[in-house]
Scaffold this motif. Structure first.
Motif, PDB file in Angstrom:
ATOM      1  N   VAL A  76       0.844  -1.199   0.000  1.00 44.38           N
ATOM      2  CA  VAL A  76       0.000   0.000   0.000  1.00 44.38           C
ATOM      3  C   VAL A  76       0.880   1.250   0.000  1.00 44.38           C
ATOM      4  N   ALA A  77       1.900   1.267   0.821  1.00 46.37           N
ATOM      5  CA  ALA A  77       2.784   2.437   0.896  1.00 46.37           C
ATOM      6  C   ALA A  77       3.538   2.648  -0.417  1.00 46.37           C
ATOM      7  N   VAL A  84       4.229   5.688  -5.602  1.00 43.97           N
ATOM      8  CA  VAL A  84       4.277   5.667  -7.069  1.00 43.97           C
ATOM      9  C   VAL A  84       3.148   6.510  -7.662  1.00 43.97           C
ATOM     10  N   LEU A  85       1.938   6.343  -7.153  1.00 40.69           N
ATOM     11  CA  LEU A  85       0.810   7.099  -7.693  1.00 40.69           C
ATOM     12  C   LEU A  85       0.922   8.598  -7.428  1.00 40.69           C
ATOM     13  N   LEU A  86       1.445   8.975  -6.276  1.00 41.76           N
ATOM     14  CA  LEU A  86       1.640  10.394  -5.998  1.00 41.76           C
ATOM     15  C   LEU A  86       2.682  11.004  -6.935  1.00 41.76           C
ATOM     16  N   LEU A  87       3.756  10.266  -7.198  1.00 42.93           N
ATOM     17  CA  LEU A  87       4.776  10.754  -8.134  1.00 42.93           C
ATOM     18  C   LEU A  87       4.215  10.877  -9.551  1.00 42.93           C
ATOM     19  N   LEU A  88       3.463   9.866  -9.987  1.00 42.60           N
ATOM     20  CA  LEU A  88       2.857   9.926 -11.316  1.00 42.60           C
ATOM     21  C   LEU A  88       1.860  11.075 -11.424  1.00 42.60           C
ATOM     22  N   THR A  89       1.101  11.303 -10.368  1.00 40.37           N
ATOM     23  CA  THR A  89       0.156  12.413 -10.361  1.00 40.37           C
ATOM     24  C   THR A  89       0.890  13.738 -10.469  1.00 40.37           C
ATOM     25  N   GLU A 129      -5.285  19.575  -4.099  1.00 36.06           N
ATOM     26  CA  GLU A 129      -6.462  18.711  -4.054  1.00 36.06           C
ATOM     27  C   GLU A 129      -6.371  17.532  -5.014  1.00 36.06           C
ATOM     28  N   ASP A 130      -5.609  17.671  -6.094  1.00 36.53           N
ATOM     29  CA  ASP A 130      -5.457  16.576  -7.054  1.00 36.53           C
ATOM     30  C   ASP A 130      -4.761  15.364  -6.446  1.00 36.53           C
ATOM     31  N   PHE A 131      -4.051  15.568  -5.377  1.00 37.62           N
ATOM     32  CA  PHE A 131      -3.301  14.468  -4.781  1.00 37.62           C
ATOM     33  C   PHE A 131      -4.151  13.612  -3.844  1.00 37.62           C
ATOM     34  N   THR A 132      -5.407  13.987  -3.663  1.00 43.32           N
ATOM     35  CA  THR A 132      -6.299  13.130  -2.868  1.00 43.32           C
ATOM     36  C   THR A 132      -6.797  11.942  -3.690  1.00 43.32           C
ATOM     37  N   TYR A 133      -6.839  12.079  -5.009  1.00 44.73           N
ATOM     38  CA  TYR A 133      -7.317  10.980  -5.849  1.00 44.73           C
ATOM     39  C   TYR A 133      -6.441   9.736  -5.732  1.00 44.73           C
ATOM     40  N   PRO A 134      -5.116   9.845  -5.810  1.00 46.23           N
ATOM     41  CA  PRO A 134      -4.307   8.636  -5.634  1.00 46.23           C
ATOM     42  C   PRO A 134      -4.492   8.012  -4.258  1.00 46.23           C
ATOM     43  N   VAL A 135      -4.657   8.839  -3.243  1.00 46.08           N
ATOM     44  CA  VAL A 135      -4.874   8.302  -1.889  1.00 46.08           C
ATOM     45  C   VAL A 135      -6.161   7.486  -1.865  1.00 46.08           C
TER      46      VAL A 135
END
Length: 119
Positions: free
Chosen positions: A36-37, A42-47, A78-84
């Motif tokens: 999960v971590a 990875v998703l935060l970096l891609l975002t 706010e865009d970084f809440t989607y990967p979370v």
């Protein structure tokens, strides 16, 4: 409604559903924390990369009145809440829909139900 408030509701809901799925399926947090971590990082970096590319190329823009203000380069925070949400919601839905939970660390594989032929 502010974009951040809506995002927080979805993020809280996905984390809550993740915790409910862990509890109902008897999955230890320690067994899922590393994947999960790493998925979250990875998703935060891609975002960060692709949101900035799309915004700088003019594919889309945000109305400033609905944003909090802080940005990572051009991407609103706010865009970084989607990967979370995705990192917590996807496995929770998978487990609750009957998907196989991860193997427990140190657990023995289930015994085979096949009978062996003796030669």
């Amino acid at each position: 409604m502010k974009f951040a408030l809506l995002s927080i509701y979805f993020m809280a809901g996905s984390i809550l559903l993740f915790l409910v799925a862990l509890r109902l399926k008897h999955i230890g947090l320690r067994s899922v924390l590393p994947p999960v971590a790493s998925s979250l990082v990875v998703l935060l970096l891609l975002t960060a990369v692709f949101d900035n590319v799309m915004i700088s190329s003019g594919l889309f823009d945000y109305g400033g009145q609905t944003l909090l203000g802080p940005r990572i380069l051009l991407a609103p925070i706010e865009d970084f809440t989607y990967p979370v949400c995705a990192v917590f919601l996807a496995p929770a839905l998978w487990w609750l829909a009957g998907g196989r939970p991860p193997a427990r660390v140190g657990a023995k594989p289930p015994a085979s139900t096949e009978t062996r032929k003796e030669s």
